[in-house]
Design an enzyme around this catalytic site. Structure first.
Site, PDB file in Angstrom:
ATOM      1  N   LYS A 158      -2.587  15.135  50.821  1.00  0.00           N
ATOM      2  CA  LYS A 158      -2.321  13.860  51.489  1.00  0.00           C
ATOM      3  C   LYS A 158      -3.077  12.710  50.836  1.00  0.00           C
ATOM      4  O   LYS A 158      -4.191  12.895  50.329  1.00  0.00           O
ATOM      5  CB  LYS A 158      -2.757  13.914  52.963  1.00  0.00           C
ATOM      6  CG  LYS A 158      -1.957  14.838  53.833  1.00  0.00           C
ATOM      7  CD  LYS A 158      -2.459  14.743  55.271  1.00  0.00           C
ATOM      8  CE  LYS A 158      -1.635  15.569  56.222  1.00  0.00           C
ATOM      9  NZ  LYS A 158      -2.105  15.408  57.621  1.00  0.00           N
ATOM     10  N   GLY A 165       4.702   9.308  55.016  1.00  0.00           N
ATOM     11  CA  GLY A 165       4.971  10.442  54.144  1.00  0.00           C
ATOM     12  C   GLY A 165       4.681  10.183  52.684  1.00  0.00           C
ATOM     13  O   GLY A 165       4.840  11.074  51.848  1.00  0.00           O
ATOM     14  N   LYS A 201      -5.239  22.420  55.578  1.00  0.00           N
ATOM     15  CA  LYS A 201      -4.451  23.638  55.718  1.00  0.00           C
ATOM     16  C   LYS A 201      -3.133  23.295  56.392  1.00  0.00           C
ATOM     17  O   LYS A 201      -3.097  22.550  57.375  1.00  0.00           O
ATOM     18  CB  LYS A 201      -5.216  24.649  56.586  1.00  0.00           C
ATOM     19  CG  LYS A 201      -4.476  25.950  56.861  1.00  0.00           C
ATOM     20  CD  LYS A 201      -4.430  26.840  55.645  1.00  0.00           C
ATOM     21  CE  LYS A 201      -3.800  28.201  55.972  1.00  0.00           C
ATOM     22  NZ  LYS A 201      -3.671  29.036  54.772  1.00  0.00           N
ATOM     23  N   HIS A 208       5.060  18.416  65.847  1.00  0.00           N
ATOM     24  CA  HIS A 208       4.397  17.123  65.720  1.00  0.00           C
ATOM     25  C   HIS A 208       4.485  16.444  67.089  1.00  0.00           C
ATOM     26  O   HIS A 208       5.546  15.991  67.493  1.00  0.00           O
ATOM     27  CB  HIS A 208       5.125  16.295  64.653  1.00  0.00           C
ATOM     28  CG  HIS A 208       4.437  15.021  64.301  1.00  0.00           C
ATOM     29  ND1 HIS A 208       4.337  14.562  63.011  1.00  0.00           N
ATOM     30  CD2 HIS A 208       3.807  14.089  65.061  1.00  0.00           C
ATOM     31  CE1 HIS A 208       3.702  13.407  62.987  1.00  0.00           C
ATOM     32  NE2 HIS A 208       3.369  13.100  64.233  1.00  0.00           N
ATOM     33  N   LYS A 237      10.005  10.736  60.710  1.00  0.00           N
ATOM     34  CA  LYS A 237      10.667  11.143  61.946  1.00  0.00           C
ATOM     35  C   LYS A 237      12.117  10.666  62.011  1.00  0.00           C
ATOM     36  O   LYS A 237      12.449   9.592  61.524  1.00  0.00           O
ATOM     37  CB  LYS A 237       9.885  10.585  63.134  1.00  0.00           C
ATOM     38  CG  LYS A 237       8.435  11.036  63.161  1.00  0.00           C
ATOM     39  CD  LYS A 237       7.570  10.133  64.029  1.00  0.00           C
ATOM     40  CE  LYS A 237       6.104  10.463  63.874  1.00  0.00           C
ATOM     41  NZ  LYS A 237       5.236   9.494  64.554  1.00  0.00           N
ATOM     42  N   GLU A 275      -1.794  11.313  66.885  1.00  0.00           N
ATOM     43  CA  GLU A 275      -0.802  12.328  66.537  1.00  0.00           C
ATOM     44  C   GLU A 275      -1.492  13.668  66.311  1.00  0.00           C
ATOM     45  O   GLU A 275      -2.571  13.738  65.705  1.00  0.00           O
ATOM     46  CB  GLU A 275      -0.030  11.900  65.297  1.00  0.00           C
ATOM     47  CG  GLU A 275       0.654  10.551  65.468  1.00  0.00           C
ATOM     48  CD  GLU A 275       1.669  10.253  64.389  1.00  0.00           C
ATOM     49  OE1 GLU A 275       1.701  10.980  63.380  1.00  0.00           O
ATOM     50  OE2 GLU A 275       2.437   9.290  64.560  1.00  0.00           O
ATOM     51  N   ARG A 292      -1.312   0.785  66.134  1.00  0.00           N
ATOM     52  CA  ARG A 292      -0.230  -0.193  66.301  1.00  0.00           C
ATOM     53  C   ARG A 292       0.792   0.391  67.261  1.00  0.00           C
ATOM     54  O   ARG A 292       0.668   1.532  67.702  1.00  0.00           O
ATOM     55  CB  ARG A 292       0.442  -0.449  64.953  1.00  0.00           C
ATOM     56  CG  ARG A 292       0.884   0.864  64.274  1.00  0.00           C
ATOM     57  CD  ARG A 292       1.774   0.664  63.092  1.00  0.00           C
ATOM     58  NE  ARG A 292       1.961   1.882  62.310  1.00  0.00           N
ATOM     59  CZ  ARG A 292       2.770   2.863  62.618  1.00  0.00           C
ATOM     60  NH1 ARG A 292       3.480   2.814  63.737  1.00  0.00           N
ATOM     61  NH2 ARG A 292       2.887   3.925  61.836  1.00  0.00           N
ATOM     62  N   VAL A 295       7.357   3.191  66.209  1.00  0.00           N
ATOM     63  CA  VAL A 295       8.814   3.053  66.203  1.00  0.00           C
ATOM     64  C   VAL A 295       9.398   3.694  67.462  1.00  0.00           C
ATOM     65  O   VAL A 295      10.324   3.164  68.096  1.00  0.00           O
ATOM     66  CB  VAL A 295       9.422   3.724  64.953  1.00  0.00           C
ATOM     67  CG1 VAL A 295      10.949   3.661  64.987  1.00  0.00           C
ATOM     68  CG2 VAL A 295       8.897   3.061  63.680  1.00  0.00           C
TER      69      VAL A 295
END
Length: 451
Positions: A158, A165, A201, A208, A237, A275, A292, A295
């Site tokens: 990441k 993403g 990992k 999610h 998403k 999340e 924030r 969506v």
């Protein structure tokens, strides 16, 4: 006292913010690029200002131009929406130093949560479970391979900064990690100005699931339950629903309590989302925090009856939350699908001229749209052109209504992902609630690639 708000964004979220402002009797100021002159939100606002050419780095990311427009309009506050500058601590700081109320958390909290590495540390300090991973950034491929040996494959590589993403990739071996490390680091540097990478990992068969938070400046914080966001393509998403059909009340309460405790520990204010990845045994792990509005916030609004944008404005205005956790209840089931201008098989964007755009209407159907008939979808921005949200007394009723509404959706002139959405809704695994982050790869893509 907030009397006029400049919206530092575009598209459907700008329209959404304008609606709440009108309800509160607050004047609105829109900004737009040359490509967005005919966008619906521009005419909805009380005032509008041309901000620059189509490309985002010449318009919607130009802090000085936005601040200048806010000054000319004599705005009291700036709402960043989502994307663009919404999670920029520098932008938040600049707004406040120029005398504007920034509708969001403090720059200090945004800075900490904007780095996935710093966010992990903060969550660990707050007692929130995190996915096993590197404790800091990995600067070289040699460090990355050494870290992978201790974590164990499969690994999620990441970018520390940013989201959507970008810079994220699953790797299964040293060879894959070597190939992915440099390219993802360069991509992160290009998009976010920070090429730092770290590794976690990969949680297999994960879901999610995120917790929506509201916190005021008087020490009050509540959660608005969860959203299930496991149906994704390219780590973005596509379908979101509330509540999750998977987690138990015990897990729901534990996740909500963990999120609220984290918000309090951070000194977080305004709307935000934590999340989580949740495994098959309902163990949950911190993924990231979005400082924030999301969506997918409409599904939470539908099951709680709250207007999250209104709450954001009221909190920024210094008001206390008007509701306590004990007063929060889940009412029904809501599902949102994102309508993209893209090929439903390749997921490539499909810009072009929309000749006909007719969104479905009816009881328990909600549309958040960014386009109209006779409208050009340009290649300069995210290909999402709208969101369709439905509510049912339960998940089965919501799915049934959503399928009918999607079949009534009429968009001509460009390709959209509506065929993909219908295919997923018709899938028995989706209907049974078997929705993990691997759903599209396991059930949708094999189906369309054999046709």
């Amino acid at each position: 006292m907030i009397k006029k708000i400049l919206i530092a964004n575009r598209g459907e979220i700008a329209s959404r913010i304008i609606r709440s402002c009108k309800k509160l009797g607050i004047q609105t100021v829109a900004i737009y690029s040359e490509a967005d002159q005919k966008a619906p939100y521009v005419s909805m606002a009380d005032e509008s200002y041309l901000i620059g050419p189509p490309r985002v780095n010449e318009s919607y990311l130009k802090t000085e131009k936005i601040i200048t427009a806010a000054k000319e309009a004599k705005a009291d506050a700036i709402h960043p929406g989502y994307g663009f500058l919404s999670e920029s601590d520098q932008f938040a700081e600049k707004c406040r130093s120029e005398g504007f109320i920034f509708i969001g958390p403090t720059a200090e909290v945004m800075r900490k949560m904007g780095s996935k590495i710093e966010a992990r540390k903060a969550m660990q300090e707050a007692g929130v479970p995190v996915v096993p991973g590197t404790e800091g950034a990995v600067a070289t491929i040699e460090e990355a391979i050494e870290g992978a040996e201790s974590i164990g494959y499969p690994i999620m590589l990441k970018a520390s900064a940013g989201g959507g993403g970008i810079g994220m990739q699953v790797v299964q071996s040293d060879e894959e990690l070597t190939k992915a490390f440099e390219s993802n680091s360069k991509r992160a540097l290009t998009f976010f100005g920070d090429g730092s990478m770290f590794m976690e990992k990969k949680v297999e068969n994960a879901r999610h699931i995120e917790i929506q938070l509201l916190a005021d400046n008087h020490g009050n914080a509540i959660h608005l339950f969860e959203r299930e966001c496991s149906i994704q393509r390219r780590n973005q998403k596509v379908i979101e629903e509330a509540p999750s059909s998977f987690i138990s009340d015990k897990t729901r309460n534990a996740m909500g309590e963990a999120a609220v405790n984290a918000a309090r520990a951070l000194g977080y204010t305004n709307a935000g989302t934590i999340e989580f990845l949740v495994d098959k045994d309902e163990n949950f792990y911190f993924l990231e925090m979005n400082t924030r509005i999301q969506v997918e916030h409409p599904v939470t609004e539908e099951i709680t009856g709250l207007d999250i944008v209104e709450a954001q404005i009221q909190i920024a205005n210094g008001e206390q939350l008007g509701i306590t956790q004990d007063e929060m209840h889940i009412n029904g089931h809501a599902i949102e699908v994102r309508i993209y201008a893209e090929d439903p098989v390749t997921f490539f964007p499909s810009p072009g001229h929309i000749t006909i755009f007719e969104a479905p209407e009816g009881e328990f159907i909600r549309n958040e749209t960014a386009v109209t008939s006779d409208y050009d979808v340009t290649p300069f921005y995210d290909p999402m052109i709208g969101k369709l949200i439905v509510k049912g007394i339960n998940r089965e009723a919501a799915i049934s209504l959503l399928k009918k509404a999607l079949k009534d959706y009429k968009i001509e002139g460009i390709k959209t992902n509506i065929p993909m959405l219908l295919s997923i809704l018709e899938n028995e695994q989706f209907q049974n609630g078997n929705t993990t982050t691997a759903f599209v790869q396991e059930y949708y893509l094999p189906q369309v690639q054999t046709k």
